[in-house]
Design a protein around this motif. Sequence first.
Motif, PDB file in Angstrom:
ATOM      1  N   ALA A 128     -18.554  -6.465 -26.919  1.00 25.96           N
ATOM      2  CA  ALA A 128     -19.609  -5.649 -26.305  1.00 25.96           C
ATOM      3  C   ALA A 128     -19.123  -5.066 -24.989  1.00 25.96           C
ATOM      4  CB  ALA A 128     -20.866  -6.487 -26.059  1.00 25.96           C
ATOM      5  N   VAL A 129     -19.693  -3.906 -24.662  1.00 23.94           N
ATOM      6  CA  VAL A 129     -19.459  -3.257 -23.375  1.00 23.94           C
ATOM      7  C   VAL A 129     -20.829  -3.020 -22.752  1.00 23.94           C
ATOM      8  CG1 VAL A 129     -18.536  -1.230 -22.186  1.00 23.94           C
ATOM      9  CG2 VAL A 129     -17.389  -2.092 -24.238  1.00 23.94           C
ATOM     10  N   GLU A 130     -21.036  -3.598 -21.567  1.00 27.85           N
ATOM     11  CA  GLU A 130     -22.289  -3.414 -20.840  1.00 27.85           C
ATOM     12  C   GLU A 130     -21.934  -2.997 -19.426  1.00 27.85           C
ATOM     13  OE1 GLU A 130     -24.783  -6.973 -21.319  1.00 27.85           O
ATOM     14  OE2 GLU A 130     -23.427  -7.456 -22.976  1.00 27.85           O
ATOM     15  N   GLY A 131     -21.855  -1.708 -19.197  1.00 28.71           N
ATOM     16  CA  GLY A 131     -21.440  -1.223 -17.885  1.00 28.71           C
ATOM     17  C   GLY A 131     -20.021  -1.676 -17.582  1.00 28.71           C
ATOM     18  N   LEU A 132     -19.862  -2.428 -16.502  1.00 33.60           N
ATOM     19  CA  LEU A 132     -18.548  -2.934 -16.119  1.00 33.60           C
ATOM     20  C   LEU A 132     -18.317  -4.370 -16.585  1.00 33.60           C
ATOM     21  CD1 LEU A 132     -18.136  -1.430 -12.524  1.00 33.60           C
ATOM     22  CD2 LEU A 132     -17.076  -0.668 -14.669  1.00 33.60           C
ATOM     23  N   ALA A 133     -19.067  -4.803 -17.584  1.00 36.67           N
ATOM     24  CA  ALA A 133     -18.882  -6.138 -18.147  1.00 36.67           C
ATOM     25  C   ALA A 133     -18.468  -6.005 -19.616  1.00 36.67           C
ATOM     26  CB  ALA A 133     -20.167  -6.947 -18.039  1.00 36.67           C
ATOM     27  N   LEU A 134     -17.359  -6.668 -19.953  1.00 33.84           N
ATOM     28  CA  LEU A 134     -16.824  -6.630 -21.320  1.00 33.84           C
ATOM     29  C   LEU A 134     -16.892  -8.029 -21.913  1.00 33.84           C
ATOM     30  CD1 LEU A 134     -13.539  -4.678 -20.478  1.00 33.84           C
ATOM     31  CD2 LEU A 134     -15.806  -3.727 -20.977  1.00 33.84           C
ATOM     32  N   THR A 135     -17.501  -8.145 -23.081  1.00 32.52           N
ATOM     33  CA  THR A 135     -17.480  -9.416 -23.801  1.00 32.52           C
ATOM     34  C   THR A 135     -16.370  -9.331 -24.822  1.00 32.52           C
ATOM     35  OG1 THR A 135     -19.868  -9.687 -23.501  1.00 32.52           O
ATOM     36  CG2 THR A 135     -18.823 -11.031 -25.210  1.00 32.52           C
ATOM     37  N   VAL A 136     -15.492 -10.336 -24.806  1.00 33.02           N
ATOM     38  CA  VAL A 136     -14.321 -10.332 -25.681  1.00 33.02           C
ATOM     39  C   VAL A 136     -14.189 -11.667 -26.406  1.00 33.02           C
ATOM     40  CG1 VAL A 136     -13.073  -8.643 -24.274  1.00 33.02           C
ATOM     41  CG2 VAL A 136     -12.752 -11.080 -23.835  1.00 33.02           C
ATOM     42  N   ARG A 137     -13.505 -11.637 -27.526  1.00 34.57           N
ATOM     43  CA  ARG A 137     -13.220 -12.854 -28.292  1.00 34.57           C
ATOM     44  C   ARG A 137     -11.697 -12.978 -28.410  1.00 34.57           C
ATOM     45  NH1 ARG A 137     -16.172 -11.995 -32.504  1.00 34.57           N
ATOM     46  NH2 ARG A 137     -17.848 -13.403 -31.912  1.00 34.57           N
ATOM     47  N   GLY A 138     -11.201 -14.204 -28.143  1.00 31.38           N
ATOM     48  CA  GLY A 138      -9.778 -14.463 -28.316  1.00 31.38           C
ATOM     49  C   GLY A 138      -8.928 -14.203 -27.090  1.00 31.38           C
ATOM     50  N   LEU A 139      -9.525 -14.140 -25.926  1.00 28.41           N
ATOM     51  CA  LEU A 139      -8.764 -13.966 -24.685  1.00 28.41           C
ATOM     52  C   LEU A 139      -8.336 -15.344 -24.190  1.00 28.41           C
ATOM     53  CD1 LEU A 139      -7.663 -12.286 -22.331  1.00 28.41           C
ATOM     54  CD2 LEU A 139      -9.945 -12.427 -21.287  1.00 28.41           C
ATOM     55  N   ASP A 140      -7.041 -15.563 -24.088  1.00 29.06           N
ATOM     56  CA  ASP A 140      -6.518 -16.870 -23.669  1.00 29.06           C
ATOM     57  C   ASP A 140      -6.336 -16.941 -22.155  1.00 29.06           C
ATOM     58  OD1 ASP A 140      -4.486 -14.991 -23.930  1.00 29.06           O
ATOM     59  OD2 ASP A 140      -2.992 -16.435 -24.590  1.00 29.06           O
ATOM     60  N   ALA A 141      -7.443 -16.777 -21.446  1.00 33.83           N
ATOM     61  CA  ALA A 141      -7.473 -16.859 -19.990  1.00 33.83           C
ATOM     62  C   ALA A 141      -8.659 -17.720 -19.589  1.00 33.83           C
ATOM     63  CB  ALA A 141      -7.588 -15.457 -19.385  1.00 33.83           C
ATOM     64  N   VAL A 142      -8.486 -18.505 -18.534  1.00 28.87           N
ATOM     65  CA  VAL A 142      -9.516 -19.445 -18.109  1.00 28.87           C
ATOM     66  C   VAL A 142     -10.455 -18.823 -17.080  1.00 28.87           C
ATOM     67  CG1 VAL A 142      -8.059 -21.444 -18.593  1.00 28.87           C
ATOM     68  CG2 VAL A 142      -8.050 -20.455 -16.290  1.00 28.87           C
ATOM     69  N   GLU A 143     -11.533 -19.533 -16.814  1.00 23.41           N
ATOM     70  CA  GLU A 143     -12.525 -19.133 -15.819  1.00 23.41           C
ATOM     71  C   GLU A 143     -11.840 -18.769 -14.504  1.00 23.41           C
ATOM     72  OE1 GLU A 143     -15.871 -18.480 -13.506  1.00 23.41           O
ATOM     73  OE2 GLU A 143     -15.714 -18.537 -15.673  1.00 23.41           O
ATOM     74  N   GLY A 144     -12.212 -17.610 -13.955  1.00 20.76           N
ATOM     75  CA  GLY A 144     -11.701 -17.186 -12.664  1.00 20.76           C
ATOM     76  C   GLY A 144     -10.381 -16.438 -12.701  1.00 20.76           C
ATOM     77  N   THR A 145      -9.831 -16.218 -13.900  1.00 23.63           N
ATOM     78  CA  THR A 145      -8.557 -15.515 -14.002  1.00 23.63           C
ATOM     79  C   THR A 145      -8.691 -14.076 -13.513  1.00 23.63           C
ATOM     80  OG1 THR A 145      -7.806 -16.870 -15.859  1.00 23.63           O
ATOM     81  CG2 THR A 145      -6.787 -14.712 -15.614  1.00 23.63           C
ATOM     82  N   PRO A 146      -7.829 -13.641 -12.589  1.00 21.11           N
ATOM     83  CA  PRO A 146      -7.868 -12.249 -12.137  1.00 21.11           C
ATOM     84  C   PRO A 146      -7.394 -11.298 -13.245  1.00 21.11           C
ATOM     85  CG  PRO A 146      -6.703 -13.639 -10.554  1.00 21.11           C
ATOM     86  CD  PRO A 146      -6.881 -14.440 -11.804  1.00 21.11           C
ATOM     87  N   VAL A 147      -8.165 -10.260 -13.482  1.00 16.99           N
ATOM     88  CA  VAL A 147      -7.809  -9.221 -14.466  1.00 16.99           C
ATOM     89  C   VAL A 147      -7.176  -8.071 -13.703  1.00 16.99           C
ATOM     90  CG1 VAL A 147      -8.730  -7.576 -16.143  1.00 16.99           C
ATOM     91  CG2 VAL A 147      -9.633  -9.918 -16.046  1.00 16.99           C
ATOM     92  N   LEU A 148      -5.996  -7.663 -14.156  1.00 18.17           N
ATOM     93  CA  LEU A 148      -5.243  -6.604 -13.480  1.00 18.17           C
ATOM     94  C   LEU A 148      -5.431  -5.237 -14.118  1.00 18.17           C
ATOM     95  CD1 LEU A 148      -1.985  -8.646 -12.933  1.00 18.17           C
ATOM     96  CD2 LEU A 148      -3.909  -8.338 -11.351  1.00 18.17           C
ATOM     97  N   ASP A 149      -5.702  -5.226 -15.434  1.00 29.35           N
ATOM     98  CA  ASP A 149      -5.909  -3.958 -16.127  1.00 29.35           C
ATOM     99  C   ASP A 149      -6.481  -4.240 -17.508  1.00 29.35           C
ATOM    100  OD1 ASP A 149      -5.913  -1.202 -16.582  1.00 29.35           O
ATOM    101  OD2 ASP A 149      -3.790  -0.945 -16.152  1.00 29.35           O
ATOM    102  N   VAL A 150      -7.082  -3.220 -18.084  1.00 31.18           N
ATOM    103  CA  VAL A 150      -7.625  -3.263 -19.443  1.00 31.18           C
ATOM    104  C   VAL A 150      -7.221  -1.957 -20.104  1.00 31.18           C
ATOM    105  CG1 VAL A 150      -9.752  -3.218 -20.823  1.00 31.18           C
ATOM    106  CG2 VAL A 150      -9.595  -4.714 -18.811  1.00 31.18           C
ATOM    107  N   LYS A 151      -6.731  -2.065 -21.340  1.00 31.79           N
ATOM    108  CA  LYS A 151      -6.354  -0.863 -22.088  1.00 31.79           C
ATOM    109  C   LYS A 151      -6.911  -0.968 -23.499  1.00 31.79           C
ATOM    110  CE  LYS A 151      -1.977  -0.051 -19.755  1.00 31.79           C
ATOM    111  NZ  LYS A 151      -0.601   0.423 -19.954  1.00 31.79           N
ATOM    112  N   PRO A 152      -7.289   0.160 -24.099  1.00 30.82           N
ATOM    113  CA  PRO A 152      -7.707   0.099 -25.503  1.00 30.82           C
ATOM    114  C   PRO A 152      -6.487  -0.217 -26.366  1.00 30.82           C
ATOM    115  CG  PRO A 152      -7.504   2.377 -24.812  1.00 30.82           C
ATOM    116  CD  PRO A 152      -7.283   1.538 -23.588  1.00 30.82           C
ATOM    117  N   TYR A 153      -6.705  -1.014 -27.409  1.00 37.90           N
ATOM    118  CA  TYR A 153      -5.608  -1.314 -28.338  1.00 37.90           C
ATOM    119  C   TYR A 153      -5.497  -0.165 -29.333  1.00 37.90           C
ATOM    120  CZ  TYR A 153      -2.761  -3.286 -31.958  1.00 37.90           C
ATOM    121  OH  TYR A 153      -1.758  -3.485 -32.870  1.00 37.90           O
ATOM    122  N   LEU A 154      -4.301   0.384 -29.430  1.00 38.11           N
ATOM    123  CA  LEU A 154      -4.018   1.454 -30.377  1.00 38.11           C
ATOM    124  C   LEU A 154      -2.943   0.968 -31.342  1.00 38.11           C
ATOM    125  CD1 LEU A 154      -3.763   4.400 -27.830  1.00 38.11           C
ATOM    126  CD2 LEU A 154      -5.685   3.866 -29.322  1.00 38.11           C
TER     127      LEU A 154
END
Length: 151
Positions: A102-128
């Motif tokens: 899901a995409v809700e404004g600046l919040a993205l819900t994802v499944r299968g992200l192997d990162a823990v609570e508080g992990t800094p996100v540096l970038d997001v790209k669409p998968y092509l």
Amino acid sequence: MKPISPIGVVRSARREPSLRDGWGEVLSRVELDAAALDETATRGLDAYSHIEVIFSFHQAVRTCRGDQHPRGNPDWPLTGILAQRAPNRPNHLGVTVCELVAVEGLALTVRGLDAVEGTPVLDVKPYLPEFAPRGEVRVPEWSVELMSRYF
């Protein structure tokens, strides 16, 4: 070179980095920072089924400059850090392709992200798929065993 700054943070039920597998069904929320991005930054992102999340292994405690046994398992060969995906990399960067739920404004819900609570996100790209490997993919046997329970 321009310094890299986080654009968001991961919210996840997984709190501690560990060697636990089973990331495939983990739901996380990537909360993007309104100070870093305009509210229109995610426009059109919901048209994609998957995204690539680039993040910092912010809790990695050391940096490997040479080789190590993957996951410290002596049954697997000594392997250079650039030939594995361990978190104790020279720059502690992680990259994961995950399902975009899901995409809700600046919040993205994802499944299968192997990162823990508080992990800094540096970038997001669409998968092509056009950026995926073309032709046969070759991997060592130890990595097949390691990844068999990862997702």
